[in-house]
Design a protein around this motif. Sequence first.
Motif, short mmCIF file in Angstrom:
data_model
loop_
_atom_site.label_atom_id
_atom_site.label_comp_id
_atom_site.label_asym_id
_atom_site.label_seq_id
_atom_site.Cartn_x
_atom_site.Cartn_y
_atom_site.Cartn_z
N ASP A 36 0.82 -1.22 0.00
CA ASP A 36 0.00 0.00 0.00
C ASP A 36 0.85 1.26 0.00
N THR A 37 2.02 1.20 0.64
CA THR A 37 2.89 2.39 0.67
C THR A 37 3.35 2.76 -0.74
N LEU A 38 3.64 1.77 -1.58
CA LEU A 38 4.04 2.06 -2.96
C LEU A 38 2.84 2.55 -3.77
N ARG A 39 1.67 2.02 -3.52
CA ARG A 39 0.47 2.45 -4.25
C ARG A 39 0.17 3.93 -4.04
N GLN A 40 0.63 4.50 -2.95
CA GLN A 40 0.40 5.91 -2.66
C GLN A 40 1.42 6.82 -3.35
N GLU A 41 2.54 6.27 -3.77
CA GLU A 41 3.63 7.05 -4.37
C GLU A 41 3.25 7.61 -5.74
N PHE A 42 3.77 8.80 -6.03
CA PHE A 42 3.53 9.46 -7.30
C PHE A 42 4.01 8.60 -8.47
N ILE A 43 5.16 7.97 -8.33
CA ILE A 43 5.69 7.15 -9.42
C ILE A 43 4.76 5.98 -9.74
N PHE A 44 4.16 5.40 -8.72
CA PHE A 44 3.22 4.30 -8.96
C PHE A 44 1.96 4.81 -9.64
N ARG A 45 1.52 6.00 -9.27
CA ARG A 45 0.32 6.57 -9.90
C ARG A 45 0.57 6.86 -11.37
N ILE A 46 1.78 7.29 -11.71
CA ILE A 46 2.13 7.49 -13.12
C ILE A 46 2.07 6.15 -13.85
N PHE A 47 2.71 5.14 -13.26
CA PHE A 47 2.73 3.80 -13.85
C PHE A 47 1.31 3.27 -14.06
N GLN A 48 0.48 3.41 -13.05
CA GLN A 48 -0.89 2.93 -13.13
C GLN A 48 -1.66 3.67 -14.23
N PHE A 49 -1.48 4.96 -14.30
CA PHE A 49 -2.15 5.75 -15.33
C PHE A 49 -1.72 5.30 -16.74
N LEU A 50 -0.42 5.06 -16.92
CA LEU A 50 0.08 4.61 -18.22
C LEU A 50 -0.45 3.22 -18.57
N CYS A 51 -0.48 2.32 -17.61
CA CYS A 51 -0.92 0.95 -17.86
C CYS A 51 -2.41 0.86 -18.15
N LEU A 52 -3.19 1.64 -17.43
CA LEU A 52 -4.64 1.56 -17.59
C LEU A 52 -5.14 2.40 -18.76
N GLY A 53 -4.44 3.51 -19.01
CA GLY A 53 -4.81 4.36 -20.14
C GLY A 53 -6.23 4.85 -20.05
N GLY A 54 -6.89 4.82 -21.15
CA GLY A 54 -8.26 5.28 -21.21
C GLY A 54 -9.01 4.54 -22.30
N GLN A 55 -10.05 5.14 -22.75
CA GLN A 55 -10.94 4.51 -23.72
C GLN A 55 -10.21 4.07 -25.00
N TRP A 56 -9.25 4.85 -25.44
CA TRP A 56 -8.58 4.56 -26.71
C TRP A 56 -7.19 3.98 -26.52
N CYS A 57 -6.89 3.52 -25.34
CA CYS A 57 -5.56 2.99 -25.04
C CYS A 57 -5.28 1.70 -25.81
N GLN A 58 -4.11 1.62 -26.38
CA GLN A 58 -3.65 0.39 -27.01
C GLN A 58 -2.60 -0.20 -26.09
N TYR A 59 -2.92 -1.30 -25.43
CA TYR A 59 -2.05 -1.88 -24.42
C TYR A 59 -0.79 -2.47 -25.02
N GLU A 60 0.27 -2.47 -24.22
CA GLU A 60 1.52 -3.12 -24.57
C GLU A 60 1.46 -4.59 -24.17
N ASP A 61 2.21 -5.42 -24.86
CA ASP A 61 2.28 -6.84 -24.49
C ASP A 61 3.39 -7.10 -23.49
N ASP A 62 4.37 -6.20 -23.43
CA ASP A 62 5.51 -6.34 -22.51
C ASP A 62 5.45 -5.24 -21.46
N ILE A 63 6.00 -5.51 -20.29
CA ILE A 63 5.96 -4.55 -19.20
C ILE A 63 7.01 -3.43 -19.35
#
Length: 134
Positions: free
Chosen positions: A91-118
Amino acid sequence: MTEAVFWLYSGLGAARVPRSAASTVEVEAVPCSVVSMTAFEPLTDPRNGVVSPGGRIVGCPQVVVDGFLVADHLREVLLDPESERYHIIPDTLRQEFIFRIFQFLCLGGQWCQYEDDIQPYLDTTKMLYKDLVR
């Protein structure tokens, strides 16, 4: 005449809303204490089942969580607290700004084209974090 609008970012999504006077503003301090990408090692360790030994994101049966289609174990870890893998990220990492950036990039939005690799997600997260936090 064009309508004045602005984008409201809330949680993991964004909405286009008409411009109006704000009645209240809430501010939340977001920690920026992570200085290394090693914090993401639980996601890149194949033993946790999120990625394969080559870094490819492992798929799973599709479900919808909070309006997001979850079709792989990475998004499952990010969104589904009922998942057996959710707790590999503290949970401590989930609160971090860097994790929020990562989460935003991974989840994207309606038109997001997901990556196959991390790795593209990790590389972009690192680049954005370094540019935003100095």
